[in-house]
Design a protein around this motif. Sequence first.
Motif, short mmCIF file in Angstrom:
data_model
loop_
_atom_site.label_atom_id
_atom_site.label_comp_id
_atom_site.label_asym_id
_atom_site.label_seq_id
_atom_site.Cartn_x
_atom_site.Cartn_y
_atom_site.Cartn_z
N THR A 200 -50.73 -52.28 54.57
CA THR A 200 -49.44 -51.62 54.49
C THR A 200 -49.19 -50.84 55.78
N TRP A 201 -47.92 -50.54 56.00
CA TRP A 201 -47.54 -49.79 57.19
C TRP A 201 -48.17 -48.40 57.17
N GLU A 202 -48.24 -47.78 55.99
CA GLU A 202 -48.81 -46.44 55.89
C GLU A 202 -50.27 -46.43 56.29
N SER A 203 -51.04 -47.43 55.87
CA SER A 203 -52.46 -47.48 56.24
C SER A 203 -52.62 -47.71 57.74
N LEU A 204 -51.72 -48.51 58.34
CA LEU A 204 -51.80 -48.74 59.78
C LEU A 204 -51.51 -47.46 60.55
N VAL A 205 -50.50 -46.71 60.13
CA VAL A 205 -50.17 -45.44 60.79
C VAL A 205 -51.33 -44.47 60.68
N HIS A 206 -51.92 -44.39 59.49
CA HIS A 206 -53.05 -43.47 59.29
C HIS A 206 -54.24 -43.87 60.15
N GLU A 207 -54.49 -45.17 60.26
CA GLU A 207 -55.62 -45.64 61.07
C GLU A 207 -55.43 -45.30 62.55
N ARG B 242 -53.46 -42.94 63.80
CA ARG B 242 -53.49 -41.48 64.00
C ARG B 242 -54.93 -40.98 64.04
N SER B 243 -55.77 -41.48 63.15
CA SER B 243 -57.18 -41.07 63.14
C SER B 243 -57.88 -41.53 64.41
N ARG B 244 -57.55 -42.73 64.87
CA ARG B 244 -58.19 -43.25 66.09
C ARG B 244 -57.81 -42.42 67.31
N LEU B 245 -56.54 -42.04 67.42
CA LEU B 245 -56.11 -41.22 68.55
C LEU B 245 -56.77 -39.85 68.51
N MET C 85 -59.71 -39.20 67.29
CA MET C 85 -61.13 -39.37 67.61
C MET C 85 -61.33 -39.67 69.09
N GLU C 86 -60.48 -40.52 69.69
CA GLU C 86 -60.67 -40.94 71.08
C GLU C 86 -60.06 -39.98 72.09
N HIS C 87 -59.12 -39.14 71.65
CA HIS C 87 -58.47 -38.19 72.57
C HIS C 87 -58.42 -36.80 71.95
N PRO C 88 -59.58 -36.23 71.62
CA PRO C 88 -59.57 -34.92 70.96
C PRO C 88 -59.07 -33.80 71.86
N HIS C 89 -59.18 -33.97 73.19
CA HIS C 89 -58.78 -32.91 74.11
C HIS C 89 -57.28 -32.90 74.36
N ARG C 90 -56.54 -33.89 73.89
CA ARG C 90 -55.10 -33.93 74.10
C ARG C 90 -54.37 -33.22 72.96
N THR C 91 -53.20 -32.72 73.23
CA THR C 91 -52.46 -31.95 72.23
C THR C 91 -51.95 -32.87 71.13
N PRO C 92 -51.71 -32.31 69.92
CA PRO C 92 -51.14 -33.14 68.84
C PRO C 92 -49.80 -33.75 69.22
N GLU C 93 -48.98 -33.03 70.01
CA GLU C 93 -47.69 -33.57 70.43
C GLU C 93 -47.88 -34.83 71.28
N THR C 94 -48.88 -34.79 72.17
CA THR C 94 -49.15 -35.96 73.01
C THR C 94 -49.60 -37.15 72.17
N ARG C 95 -50.49 -36.91 71.23
CA ARG C 95 -50.98 -38.00 70.38
C ARG C 95 -49.85 -38.58 69.53
N VAL D 115 -47.69 -40.83 71.74
CA VAL D 115 -48.34 -42.14 71.95
C VAL D 115 -48.24 -42.99 70.69
N LEU D 116 -48.43 -42.37 69.53
CA LEU D 116 -48.33 -43.09 68.25
C LEU D 116 -46.92 -43.64 68.06
N CYS D 117 -45.92 -42.84 68.37
CA CYS D 117 -44.53 -43.28 68.25
C CYS D 117 -44.26 -44.46 69.17
N TRP D 118 -44.79 -44.39 70.40
CA TRP D 118 -44.60 -45.48 71.36
C TRP D 118 -45.27 -46.77 70.88
N LEU D 119 -46.45 -46.66 70.31
CA LEU D 119 -47.19 -47.84 69.88
C LEU D 119 -46.53 -48.53 68.68
N LEU D 120 -46.11 -47.74 67.71
CA LEU D 120 -45.68 -48.32 66.43
C LEU D 120 -44.21 -48.75 66.43
#
Length: 378
Positions: A3-10, A12-15, A17-27, A30-35
Amino acid sequence: MRTWESLVHEWRSRLEMEHPHRTPETREAVLCWLLTDQGEEFNGLDEEHQQVLEQSMEFCYNILCQRYLGVSPEAAYRHLIRRLGSLVLLRNKIRTWVSLSRDRRRTVVDVVQEVLQEMLNSDRYLQGEMRRITRCGGDRHLQNALVLASLEEYCLRPIRNQPLLVYRFVNYLRRSQRGGLTQVPSQELVRLVSVEIAPNHAPDTVNLLDAQTLEHYEGDRAWEEQQTLRDSVAREFAQYLQEHVSPLAAQWLNLYLQGYSQEAIAEQLQVPIKQLYRLREKVGYHAIRVFSLKHSPDLVANWLKTSLQDHQLGLTSSEWQQYYESLEPHQQEILDRFKAGESVEAIAHRLQLKTTQVTSEWGKLYLAAQQIRNSTEA
């Protein structure tokens, strides 16, 4: 089916984990750009088309992380031009055109920049992408990185086995009526030699440059990945020195990586040369004994291709065999368990050892393999 919801959650969790030093706004940007707000469309697709859409997201994400995210705008633009200018088929076409044109001082980089600028000014898809990226938010540096990543992905899209940028270049030539390729003799026959052949008069053609283009692409991509990993290691190690050794050590590392000699570094930092040599030895100790073994072993191993699981500590098959046979039985067991992916705590519990003992043994094993690699290179 996902489902789309599971993809968004996956994602968001990946970003996170891989970019913990970046601000939530930045992540979130990036999520908005990807999806790209494809929720209803994604849920209506079958499993095969969902996988294709996810692969497209993964491809865009890798482009962003490898060349543009967290990089200065100037460096990011150089990465884009170098990447697109390295396309063999495009580079050959441009060089042919320049050699036949009146202005032979132009370079491949000049022409690629002109084509890209023309695309940004007139291509409706790219203009829509830039508006969408603006709506996603984020600071100017992030939006610049997202635009460049979108531009590279768009230019590399395959159209009849050739990158889209090649066709944009052909259109650019048609509009450049005074270019050399348009100045053909009107009273003589012109024979065009194609890079495609049809073996045995078959309807399907074979492009003679496809294999060469793919080989160069893979080589360029491998080099760029190595450079990205090198930059990541340098940043992480500089931060480690800043926090655990001294700010002076981090300054020394940055100047050393820029190619300055010890005398030039001593002059810039206003430090006696003897003190600087002692500092260099200290940095070397932390690099080998602490950072690469305890602090960020996976990062360093991926960069140097010395991971235990994938690269056998950087040893060839024969070197690995001799190295493994030279170890004592308890060392072989520790090495086997590390190669199987067990943690230090699990190995210590199974062998009834302290975690410090397991870590110490692993350090000895790693340094012994490093000594073999160094002797081979020497």
